[in-house]
Design a protein around this motif. Structure first.
Motif, short mmCIF file in Angstrom:
data_model
loop_
_atom_site.label_atom_id
_atom_site.label_comp_id
_atom_site.label_asym_id
_atom_site.label_seq_id
_atom_site.Cartn_x
_atom_site.Cartn_y
_atom_site.Cartn_z
N ALA A 61 0.99 -1.31 0.01
CA ALA A 61 -0.06 -0.07 -0.04
C ALA A 61 0.92 1.44 0.15
N ARG A 62 0.32 2.35 -0.90
CA ARG A 62 1.24 3.49 -0.79
C ARG A 62 0.11 4.68 -1.02
N LEU A 143 -3.40 4.74 9.55
CA LEU A 143 -2.72 4.27 8.42
C LEU A 143 -2.14 5.23 7.46
N ILE A 144 -2.80 6.39 7.25
CA ILE A 144 -2.16 7.61 6.59
C ILE A 144 -0.91 8.06 7.02
N ALA A 145 -0.79 8.11 8.37
CA ALA A 145 0.59 8.34 9.30
C ALA A 145 1.49 7.37 8.83
N ASP A 152 6.39 2.16 1.39
CA ASP A 152 5.54 1.11 1.04
C ASP A 152 5.48 0.11 2.31
N VAL A 153 4.10 -0.32 2.57
CA VAL A 153 3.66 -1.17 3.41
C VAL A 153 2.98 -2.15 3.09
N SER A 154 3.37 -3.38 3.63
CA SER A 154 2.61 -4.63 3.35
C SER A 154 1.40 -4.91 4.18
N LEU A 155 0.09 -4.90 3.27
CA LEU A 155 -0.90 -5.04 4.25
C LEU A 155 -1.27 -6.29 4.97
N LEU A 158 -0.30 -5.67 8.52
CA LEU A 158 -1.12 -4.80 9.25
C LEU A 158 -2.28 -5.53 10.31
N SER A 159 -2.53 -4.86 11.17
CA SER A 159 -3.75 -5.47 11.84
C SER A 159 -5.01 -5.40 11.21
N VAL A 160 -5.86 -6.25 11.60
CA VAL A 160 -7.20 -6.25 10.82
C VAL A 160 -7.83 -4.78 10.86
N GLU A 161 -7.76 -3.98 11.62
CA GLU A 161 -8.40 -2.69 11.93
C GLU A 161 -7.48 -1.80 10.64
N LEU A 162 -6.52 -1.84 10.68
CA LEU A 162 -5.64 -0.96 9.53
C LEU A 162 -5.91 -1.71 8.12
#
Length: 202
Positions: A61-62, A143-145, A152-155, A158-162
């Motif tokens: 994600a980006r 998530l925006i922060a 790049d962040v791997s989904l 991430l936590s379920v919430e994010l």
């Protein structure tokens, strides 16, 4: 044991320095070889039963260009609420929009999110906003922060919430995703044994 070529030995030796499996990308960095050279070496090692290869899919994600702008300025609904708070917590919609310096075309969207997040009540007859609770930072803002600080962040990490927040932000066209496939390489028992021996290049 059948002899190995220089690049195959380099790749095997590099693998032995890692604990567990490793991506081809990391092997390229470790060996100093090209991507294609490492892949050829891995294929030979796999044929000889010295390594196993699997594929792992990632969703990265980006922020979109609009998302980057909001990462700096804040989401419109957050800016609206900040202005409302500065106005004492209760004011007409036009006063709040002017105070926040927001485009009037965003008003319907902002009101929708303010209601969804239960940040304020809107009296449609008087066109007045009233803060109704704590303006808690949501998962979407978190998530925006996070994406602002990381390219790049791997989904999957991430936590379920994010992860749910990413779907919401994709719907708002603030987050973009790219699918990535990594080849993951791991030594077999035979490969570990071979790595412990001195293998001569042929």
């Amino acid at each position: 044991m059948v002899g190995l070529r220089e690049n195959e030995i380099k790749t095997l030796s590099a693998l032995a320095k890692f604990i567990g499996d490793v991506s081809v990308e990391r092997l390229v960095k470790k060996t100093g070889l090209s991507d294609s050279a490492v892949m050829r070496a891995v294929m030979v090692l796999q044929e000889k039963g010295l390594v196993s290869v699997t594929e792992k899919r990632w969703t990265l994600a980006r922020l979109s260009s609009e998302g980057k702008a909001y990462a700096e300025q804040g989401l419109p609904e957050r800016r609206l609420m900040t202005a409302l708070k500065d106005l004492g917590g209760s004011a007409t919609l036009s006063e709040v929009v002017e105070k926040a310096g927001l485009d009037k075309s965003l008003v319907p969207i902002m009101l929708g999110w303010v209601r969804t997040k239960k940040w304020a009540d809107f009296e449609s007859h008087a066109r007045r906003l009233q803060i109704k609770g704590e303006l808690v930072e949501g998962a979407d803002e978190q998530l925006i922060a996070l994406l602002k600080s990381s390219a790049d962040v791997s989904l999957e990490d991430l936590s379920v919430e994010l992860q749910d927040a990413s779907k919401l932000l994709r719907g708002r066209k603030l987050v973009l995703v790219d699918e990535k496939t990594d080849r993951i390489v791991e030594l077999t028992d035979a490969g570990r044994a071979a790595a412990r021996k001195r293998v001569r290049a042929t």
